[in-house]
Design an enzyme around this catalytic site. Structure first.
Site, PDB file in Angstrom:
ATOM      1  N   ARG A  37       0.190  -8.769  -5.796  1.00  0.00           N
ATOM      2  CA  ARG A  37      -0.674  -7.628  -5.494  1.00  0.00           C
ATOM      3  C   ARG A  37       0.176  -6.541  -4.865  1.00  0.00           C
ATOM      4  O   ARG A  37       1.270  -6.811  -4.341  1.00  0.00           O
ATOM      5  CB  ARG A  37      -1.800  -8.025  -4.529  1.00  0.00           C
ATOM      6  N   ASN A  58       7.060  -3.161   2.018  1.00  0.00           N
ATOM      7  CA  ASN A  58       6.338  -2.632   3.167  1.00  0.00           C
ATOM      8  C   ASN A  58       6.736  -1.208   3.509  1.00  0.00           C
ATOM      9  O   ASN A  58       6.993  -0.409   2.625  1.00  0.00           O
ATOM     10  CB  ASN A  58       6.475  -3.606   4.352  1.00  0.00           C
ATOM     11  N   GLU A 103      -4.458  -1.839   7.459  1.00  0.00           N
ATOM     12  CA  GLU A 103      -3.166  -1.308   6.993  1.00  0.00           C
ATOM     13  C   GLU A 103      -3.299   0.155   6.590  1.00  0.00           C
ATOM     14  O   GLU A 103      -4.397   0.689   6.497  1.00  0.00           O
ATOM     15  CB  GLU A 103      -2.676  -2.101   5.755  1.00  0.00           C
ATOM     16  N   ASN A 155       1.233  -3.907  -1.987  1.00  0.00           N
ATOM     17  CA  ASN A 155       1.170  -3.869  -0.535  1.00  0.00           C
ATOM     18  C   ASN A 155       1.266  -2.397  -0.114  1.00  0.00           C
ATOM     19  O   ASN A 155       0.556  -1.567  -0.661  1.00  0.00           O
ATOM     20  CB  ASN A 155       2.247  -4.774   0.090  1.00  0.00           C
ATOM     21  N   GLU A 179      -0.358 -14.163  -0.575  1.00  0.00           N
ATOM     22  CA  GLU A 179       0.048 -15.054   0.514  1.00  0.00           C
ATOM     23  C   GLU A 179      -0.745 -16.368   0.512  1.00  0.00           C
ATOM     24  O   GLU A 179      -1.939 -16.377   0.237  1.00  0.00           O
ATOM     25  CB  GLU A 179      -0.140 -14.347   1.863  1.00  0.00           C
ATOM     26  N   ASP A 238       6.854  -4.064   9.614  1.00  0.00           N
ATOM     27  CA  ASP A 238       5.724  -3.861   8.708  1.00  0.00           C
ATOM     28  C   ASP A 238       5.647  -2.380   8.316  1.00  0.00           C
ATOM     29  O   ASP A 238       6.574  -1.857   7.726  1.00  0.00           O
ATOM     30  CB  ASP A 238       4.456  -4.377   9.401  1.00  0.00           C
TER      31      ASP A 238
END
Length: 299
Positions: free
Chosen positions: A101, A154, A18, A103, A121, A204
């Site tokens: 958490r 996101n 990511e 992202n 998740e 995303d």
């Protein structure tokens, strides 16, 4: 149109790659492996990746004006000294929540670090809903919460005139826009500018090009799409050889190359044998557009 070509440049597969960010000073691509708990830096010169292990899921990395980097780690904003491999906490969020958490995160044109949270998740994209929030770490190291009730915070970026903030809450399957006040960092007037098609799957990470168009990585959609935020139309689709494309940024000498991160978490052996490059970092050339250099955190 020049011909688009796609190459897997960093093959040591991430579990959940990511937050790609081009570091001009180092002539290198930064990114994170969230569940692999490491911050990575890939050099196009050596073709090697350096990785720094951390003690929690690390979900985004950004440049820092003072040098080195800032990261989002677990529910903390933190500083990372690269050579020393030293992480120090700047601020913590979501103290009232046991199971969230950070992202995705990105720095705005005034040097503020925006990042949002989500529930941990159960498996990829399956989680307790509406547990996340969107935060900003200001250069004076204070933190402001913009809103909560977020599923998966996101992709984020700003329009070229800095008057619009673009944002994705993945499970809404929408790319949203807010009015943006660069002086204060305040956002308002939320609206949807694009709803994803079924085959595009889950929106995303996101970045913007010098023509003001948005590029969105589609998780489980195996593609990045180019959108016009003014008209809400999709202009281009670039398909990749992996399904779990997670984020994108522009980089290289003149920001004409696109880098796309991907994930392998949640894929069984058979799926991985069909997509051996899952979790790799991809370089796309020949798009015919350039990107905007990343802003450094001013604190």
């Amino acid at each position: 149109m020049s011909s688009v070509s796609i190459e897997c440049v960093a093959k040591e597969g991430c579990r959940l790659g990511e937050s790609p960010v081009w570091d001009e000073k180092e002539d290198a691509l930064l990114y994170v492996d969230i569940t692999g708990r490491k911050v990575c830096r890939w050099s196009p010169v050596t073709r090697q990746t350096q990785a720094i292990p951390v003690d929690a899921p690390v979900s985004s990395v950004a440049l820092r004006k003072a040098g080195d980097y800032v990261i989002t780690l677990g529910t903390r904003f933190a500083a990372l000294k690269w050579k020393e491999e030293l992480v120090s906490t700047i601020a913590e969020v979501d103290k009232d929540k046991a199971n969230t958490r950070f992202n995705d995160g990105k720095v705005d044109p005034a040097g503020r670090y925006f990042a949002g949270t989500m529930a941990e998740e159960i498996r990829p994209a399956v989680l307790e809903r509406r547990q996340g929030s969107l935060y900003t770490l200001f250069p004076d190291l204070s933190v402001v919460k913009h809103f909560d009730q977020v599923d998966i915070s996101n992709g984020l970026d700003w329009s070229l005139d800095h008057r619009t903030f673009f944002y994705i809450d993945s499970l809404s399957y929408s790319v949203d826009a807010f009015d943006y006040d660069l002086q204060t960092g305040k956002i308002g007037n939320r609206r949807s500018i694009y709803k994803l098609e079924k085959e595009e799957s889950i929106p995303d990470g996101m970045c913007i090009d010098t023509e003001g168009k948005l590029w969105v990585a589609c998780y489980d959609g195996g593609r990045v799409i180019r959108l016009d935020p003014e008209t809400g139309k999709r202009l281009q689709t670039v398909k990749l050889p992996v399904d779990k494309t997670t984020s994108c940024c522009f980089g290289g000498k003149d920001y004409s190359e696109m880098y796309v991160t991907s994930a392998s978490d949640g894929m069984d052996k058979e799926w991985l044998s069909r997509q051996p490059q899952a979790g790799g970092i991809f370089k796309i050339t020949g798009l015919g557009v350039k990107g905007v250099p990343p802003y450094p955190f001013a604190g």
